[in-house]
Design a protein around this motif. Structure first.
Motif, PDB file in Angstrom:
ATOM      1  N   SER A   9      87.897  61.448  59.969  1.00 20.86           N
ATOM      2  CA  SER A   9      87.421  61.388  61.165  1.00 20.86           C
ATOM      3  C   SER A   9      86.069  62.031  61.674  1.00 20.86           C
ATOM      4  CB  SER A   9      88.511  62.354  61.978  1.00 20.86           C
ATOM      5  OG  SER A   9      88.325  63.922  61.061  1.00 20.86           O
ATOM      6  N   SER A  10      84.925  62.798  60.116  1.00 22.02           N
ATOM      7  CA  SER A  10      84.412  63.130  60.703  1.00 22.02           C
ATOM      8  C   SER A  10      83.217  62.144  59.896  1.00 22.02           C
ATOM      9  CB  SER A  10      83.614  64.128  59.474  1.00 22.02           C
ATOM     10  OG  SER A  10      83.780  63.705  58.383  1.00 22.02           O
ATOM     11  N   THR A  11      84.086  60.657  60.169  1.00 17.73           N
ATOM     12  CA  THR A  11      83.062  59.963  59.989  1.00 17.73           C
ATOM     13  C   THR A  11      82.767  58.810  61.331  1.00 17.73           C
ATOM     14  OG1 THR A  11      84.402  58.091  58.551  1.00 17.73           O
ATOM     15  CG2 THR A  11      82.962  59.588  57.051  1.00 17.73           C
ATOM     16  N   PRO A  12      81.794  57.953  61.420  1.00 20.03           N
ATOM     17  CA  PRO A  12      81.475  56.693  62.271  1.00 20.03           C
ATOM     18  C   PRO A  12      82.066  55.734  61.974  1.00 20.03           C
ATOM     19  CG  PRO A  12      79.333  57.166  61.672  1.00 20.03           C
ATOM     20  CD  PRO A  12      80.013  58.187  60.054  1.00 20.03           C
ATOM     21  N   ILE A  13      83.010  55.957  62.668  1.00 25.10           N
ATOM     22  CA  ILE A  13      83.740  54.072  62.834  1.00 25.10           C
ATOM     23  C   ILE A  13      82.928  52.827  62.970  1.00 25.10           C
ATOM     24  CG2 ILE A  13      85.451  55.569  64.609  1.00 25.10           C
ATOM     25  CD1 ILE A  13      85.081  54.038  66.678  1.00 25.10           C
ATOM     26  N   PHE A  14      84.255  52.121  62.172  1.00 26.37           N
ATOM     27  CA  PHE A  14      83.876  50.981  62.315  1.00 26.37           C
ATOM     28  C   PHE A  14      84.809  49.795  62.332  1.00 26.37           C
ATOM     29  CE2 PHE A  14      82.180  50.890  57.084  1.00 26.37           C
ATOM     30  CZ  PHE A  14      80.534  51.263  58.150  1.00 26.37           C
ATOM     31  N   THR A  15      84.711  48.669  62.999  1.00 25.05           N
ATOM     32  CA  THR A  15      85.025  47.712  63.556  1.00 25.05           C
ATOM     33  C   THR A  15      85.771  46.474  62.744  1.00 25.05           C
ATOM     34  OG1 THR A  15      83.811  46.410  64.307  1.00 25.05           O
ATOM     35  CG2 THR A  15      84.516  48.249  65.787  1.00 25.05           C
ATOM     36  N   GLN A  16      86.221  45.405  62.674  1.00 26.64           N
ATOM     37  CA  GLN A  16      86.650  43.936  61.957  1.00 26.64           C
ATOM     38  C   GLN A  16      85.542  43.777  61.433  1.00 26.64           C
ATOM     39  OE1 GLN A  16      89.268  41.175  63.619  1.00 26.64           O
ATOM     40  NE2 GLN A  16      90.997  42.236  63.509  1.00 26.64           N
ATOM     41  N   ASP A  17      84.204  43.961  62.014  1.00 19.29           N
ATOM     42  CA  ASP A  17      83.436  43.037  61.524  1.00 19.29           C
ATOM     43  C   ASP A  17      82.666  44.025  60.292  1.00 19.29           C
ATOM     44  OD1 ASP A  17      83.071  41.596  63.877  1.00 19.29           O
ATOM     45  OD2 ASP A  17      81.417  42.962  65.107  1.00 19.29           O
ATOM     46  N   HIS A  18      83.197  45.325  59.937  1.00 18.26           N
ATOM     47  CA  HIS A  18      82.980  45.690  58.856  1.00 18.26           C
ATOM     48  C   HIS A  18      84.240  45.456  57.377  1.00 18.26           C
ATOM     49  CE1 HIS A  18      81.236  47.672  61.669  1.00 18.26           C
ATOM     50  NE2 HIS A  18      80.027  47.747  61.112  1.00 18.26           N
ATOM     51  N   LEU A  19      84.893  44.436  57.427  1.00 17.90           N
ATOM     52  CA  LEU A  19      85.914  44.335  56.833  1.00 17.90           C
ATOM     53  C   LEU A  19      85.248  44.561  55.337  1.00 17.90           C
ATOM     54  CD1 LEU A  19      88.665  42.503  58.522  1.00 17.90           C
ATOM     55  CD2 LEU A  19      89.379  44.828  57.318  1.00 17.90           C
TER      56      LEU A  19
ATOM     57  N   LEU B  17      90.735  56.161  55.141  1.00 14.24           N
ATOM     58  CA  LEU B  17      90.661  54.966  55.726  1.00 14.24           C
ATOM     59  C   LEU B  17      92.167  54.929  56.719  1.00 14.24           C
ATOM     60  CD1 LEU B  17      90.430  52.484  52.989  1.00 14.24           C
ATOM     61  CD2 LEU B  17      88.356  53.404  53.818  1.00 14.24           C
ATOM     62  N   GLN B  18      91.395  55.177  57.690  1.00 17.12           N
ATOM     63  CA  GLN B  18      92.834  55.276  59.383  1.00 17.12           C
ATOM     64  C   GLN B  18      92.826  54.337  59.600  1.00 17.12           C
ATOM     65  OE1 GLN B  18      93.151  59.752  60.449  1.00 17.12           O
ATOM     66  NE2 GLN B  18      90.569  59.389  60.358  1.00 17.12           N
ATOM     67  N   LEU B  19      93.638  53.488  59.948  1.00 17.33           N
ATOM     68  CA  LEU B  19      93.645  52.087  60.803  1.00 17.33           C
ATOM     69  C   LEU B  19      94.008  52.196  62.221  1.00 17.33           C
ATOM     70  CD1 LEU B  19      94.420  50.206  57.212  1.00 17.33           C
ATOM     71  CD2 LEU B  19      92.241  51.020  58.119  1.00 17.33           C
ATOM     72  N   PHE B  20      93.897  51.948  62.947  1.00 17.51           N
ATOM     73  CA  PHE B  20      94.480  51.457  64.190  1.00 17.51           C
ATOM     74  C   PHE B  20      94.157  49.895  64.920  1.00 17.51           C
ATOM     75  CE2 PHE B  20      92.406  55.422  63.683  1.00 17.51           C
ATOM     76  CZ  PHE B  20      93.244  56.369  63.926  1.00 17.51           C
TER      77      PHE B  20
ATOM     78  N   HIS C 163      99.473  42.889  65.397  1.00 12.57           N
ATOM     79  CA  HIS C 163      98.661  43.148  65.887  1.00 12.57           C
ATOM     80  C   HIS C 163      97.121  43.361  65.579  1.00 12.57           C
ATOM     81  CE1 HIS C 163     101.380  45.350  69.148  1.00 12.57           C
ATOM     82  NE2 HIS C 163     101.875  45.510  67.849  1.00 12.57           N
ATOM     83  N   GLU C 164      95.986  43.319  65.186  1.00 13.52           N
ATOM     84  CA  GLU C 164      95.050  43.195  65.370  1.00 13.52           C
ATOM     85  C   GLU C 164      94.316  44.499  64.572  1.00 13.52           C
ATOM     86  OE1 GLU C 164      92.469  40.327  66.602  1.00 13.52           O
ATOM     87  OE2 GLU C 164      93.704  38.917  66.204  1.00 13.52           O
ATOM     88  N   LEU C 165      93.477  44.608  63.810  1.00 12.54           N
ATOM     89  CA  LEU C 165      92.569  45.431  63.381  1.00 12.54           C
ATOM     90  C   LEU C 165      91.898  45.960  64.415  1.00 12.54           C
ATOM     91  CD1 LEU C 165      92.124  48.505  61.891  1.00 12.54           C
ATOM     92  CD2 LEU C 165      90.269  47.077  60.166  1.00 12.54           C
ATOM     93  N   LYS C 166      92.269  46.963  65.143  1.00 15.71           N
ATOM     94  CA  LYS C 166      90.716  47.139  66.288  1.00 15.71           C
ATOM     95  C   LYS C 166      89.558  48.432  65.550  1.00 15.71           C
ATOM     96  CE  LYS C 166      90.398  49.505  71.159  1.00 15.71           C
ATOM     97  NZ  LYS C 166      91.018  49.930  71.760  1.00 15.71           N
ATOM     98  N   PHE C 167      89.507  49.269  64.993  1.00 11.20           N
ATOM     99  CA  PHE C 167      89.183  50.418  64.809  1.00 11.20           C
ATOM    100  C   PHE C 167      89.493  50.750  63.244  1.00 11.20           C
ATOM    101  CE2 PHE C 167      90.742  53.039  67.628  1.00 11.20           C
ATOM    102  CZ  PHE C 167      90.639  53.987  67.671  1.00 11.20           C
ATOM    103  N   TRP C 168      88.926  51.831  62.423  1.00 13.97           N
ATOM    104  CA  TRP C 168      88.957  52.420  61.674  1.00 13.97           C
ATOM    105  C   TRP C 168      87.862  53.323  60.810  1.00 13.97           C
ATOM    106  CZ3 TRP C 168      86.446  50.692  56.653  1.00 13.97           C
ATOM    107  CH2 TRP C 168      85.430  49.823  56.540  1.00 13.97           C
ATOM    108  N   THR C 169      88.527  54.171  60.406  1.00 14.46           N
ATOM    109  CA  THR C 169      87.402  55.313  59.935  1.00 14.46           C
ATOM    110  C   THR C 169      86.893  55.014  58.083  1.00 14.46           C
ATOM    111  OG1 THR C 169      88.739  56.463  59.135  1.00 14.46           O
ATOM    112  CG2 THR C 169      87.779  56.810  61.504  1.00 14.46           C
ATOM    113  N   PRO C 170      85.756  54.780  57.778  1.00 19.32           N
ATOM    114  CA  PRO C 170      85.546  54.338  56.201  1.00 19.32           C
ATOM    115  C   PRO C 170      85.969  56.035  55.025  1.00 19.32           C
ATOM    116  CG  PRO C 170      84.081  54.816  57.563  1.00 19.32           C
ATOM    117  CD  PRO C 170      85.194  54.991  58.282  1.00 19.32           C
ATOM    118  N   GLY C 171      86.337  56.995  55.445  1.00 19.89           N
ATOM    119  CA  GLY C 171      85.673  58.651  54.726  1.00 19.89           C
ATOM    120  C   GLY C 171      86.701  59.786  56.176  1.00 19.89           C
TER     121      GLY C 171
END
Length: 439
Positions: free
Chosen positions: A286-296, A317-320, A276-284
């Motif tokens: 659930s209260s922080t705006p989510i990031f994607t692979q573009d922010h790796l 860092l919650q990774l989905f 599988h591949e990373l789709k989105f993640w939180t840097p800090g």
């Protein structure tokens, strides 16, 4: 490959790492004796010079916060440790207190000495009974060893520490709501000013610090400011615990210098689960705006994450991966904030309720294109208008997910349901919950 820098986590794997003997054998409480030989003002200046920033999410300079206390007027002043770790994905303070409680206790003693506090409190989330018992044991051991009590190690400094178990409310992670709860009141945010440094616990000058912030102090005293500032970035100094969870091969706590990237952390953690591949993640969290692979490759420090449109927060860092429905994930987070809203202000109390109703409607395939815009409009009525930051946190994942994955929201509307195989994600239970009854 970037190397980890175990400091707080250095003894976690040792036998009975939580015991006083293990902590002392690793050099524990030597920094305390060193600190007791220093002037309190010099301790505060050392923490200022180290650049240590609050590890609870806000990132405010710790030494500067200590310096906000007014001059001593002969009355009591307090240190309160915020150990009410409750946000989805945030899981660094509980393992710290479970595996190395004496690191926190020693940090409490040094911090109290620096700010002139003779009674400190550790406010812990009440559901984690096993951690509560371990903290009580650590405090008891510290008293027996002479690290707490009267005339600590002949210094003339007295300190008592109280471990307080809260009743379980996310809002008590907000420092003034925590103080109200500690005083026996309902946990709700206070109007500021006055700030806790002027009128906090029992209307006396109070410092409120996160567990990781306080636990980092002994190592700074022991190894020096230059050692600490050699790690991290120019404005985000030192190390921190990065909590990796979700669709990652080896989830857990990774202690590394601030400024490390998720790509580097994933290399250490074995990457996203196989196939599988990373789709989105939180840097800090659930209260922080989510990031994607573009922010790796975004450095995980306060400034870089902020410049990229999110917040470093608690480094949760919650990774989905690509099996996850972003609408479902955001709905679950929003349900949490609706449940945990204290109800004090209308934007948060009413807004989070309506956000969950709209999200559930969209997820079930019963929504319209207008609902997507209504989500954003409702978020606009909450963000920056609620009494505390809970309202802002509740809207962060919604606003950012619509911005990054609007087509996924639209697919739920156009296809009359979720386009994802729910069983493939293996992170959520998708059985339809009974509808809430309303009078």
């Amino acid at each position: 490959m970037t190397e980890l820098v175990p400091v707080l986590s250095a003894t976690w794997a040792d036998e009975k790492s939580w015991s006083l003997d293990t902590y002392t054998a690793a050099g524990g409480y030597a920094p305390l004796k060193k600190a007791l030989g220093m002037a309190p003002g010099d301790l505060i200046q050392a923490v200022k010079d180290s650049g240590l920033r609050g590890r609870g999410g806000a990132g405010f300079p710790t030494g500067m916060k200590w310096g906000f206390l007014p001059p001593d007027d002969g009355g009591p002043r307090y240190l309160v440790v915020n150990a009410d770790e409750s946000e989805p994905g945030t899981c660094k303070d509980i393992p710290t207190m479970m595996s190395a409680p004496h690191a926190l206790v020693e940090g409490v003693i040094i911090t109290s000495f620096a700010i002139g506090c003779n009674h400190a409190f550790i406010y812990l989330r009440g559901e984690v009974v096993h951690v509560y018992r371990r903290l009580l044991q650590a405090v008891r051991e510290a008293y027996e060893a002479g690290h707490l009590g009267k005339n600590i190690h002949g210094s003339g400094f007295d300190l008592d520490v109280t471990v307080h178990a809260g009743a379980g409310a996310y809002i008590c992670g907000e420092e003034t709501a925590l103080l109200d709860s500690l005083e026996g009141r309902r946990g709700q945010p206070r109007l500021k000013p006055p700030f806790p440094a002027v009128a906090g616990l029992y209307a006396r000058p109070t410092v409120v610090n996160n567990v990781e912030s306080v636990a980092s102090v002994p190592s700074i005293v022991d190894k020096g400011v230059e050692w600490f500032t050699a790690m991290g970035t120019e404005r985000s100094k030192g190390m921190g615990l990065f909590s990796l969870s979700g669709h990652v091969t080896r989830p857990g706590q990774y202690e590394a210098p601030l400024g490390i990237t998720l790509r580097e952390l994933l290399e250490l953690a074995g990457g996203i689960r196989e196939g599988h591949e990373l789709k989105f993640w939180t840097p800090g969290g659930s209260s922080t705006p989510i990031f994607t692979q573009d922010h790796l490759d975004t450095p995980l420090d306060y400034e870089s994450v902020g410049a990229a449109g999110s917040m470093l927060g608690t480094r949760a860092l919650q990774l989905f991966d690509d099996t996850t429905c972003v609408v479902r994930a955001v709905t679950r987070w929003t349900e949490f904030y609706k449940h945990e809203s204290c109800g004090k202000c209308t934007p948060c109390r009413e807004g989070t309720y309506w956000l969950t109703q709209i999200l559930k409607r969209i997820e079930k395939g019963q929504g319209t294109q207008a609902d997507i815009q209504q989500l954003l409009d409702t978020c606009d009525s909450i963000a920056g208008r609620s009494f505390c930051a809970l309202g802002d946190g509740a809207t962060s994942s919604i606003i950012s997910s619509v911005k990054l994955f609007r087509e996924e929201y639209e697919a739920h509307v156009e296809q009359g349901g979720c386009p994802f195989d729910h069983a493939a994600s293996a992170l959520f239970e998708y059985a339809d919950a009974p509808e809430e009854a309303h009078a």
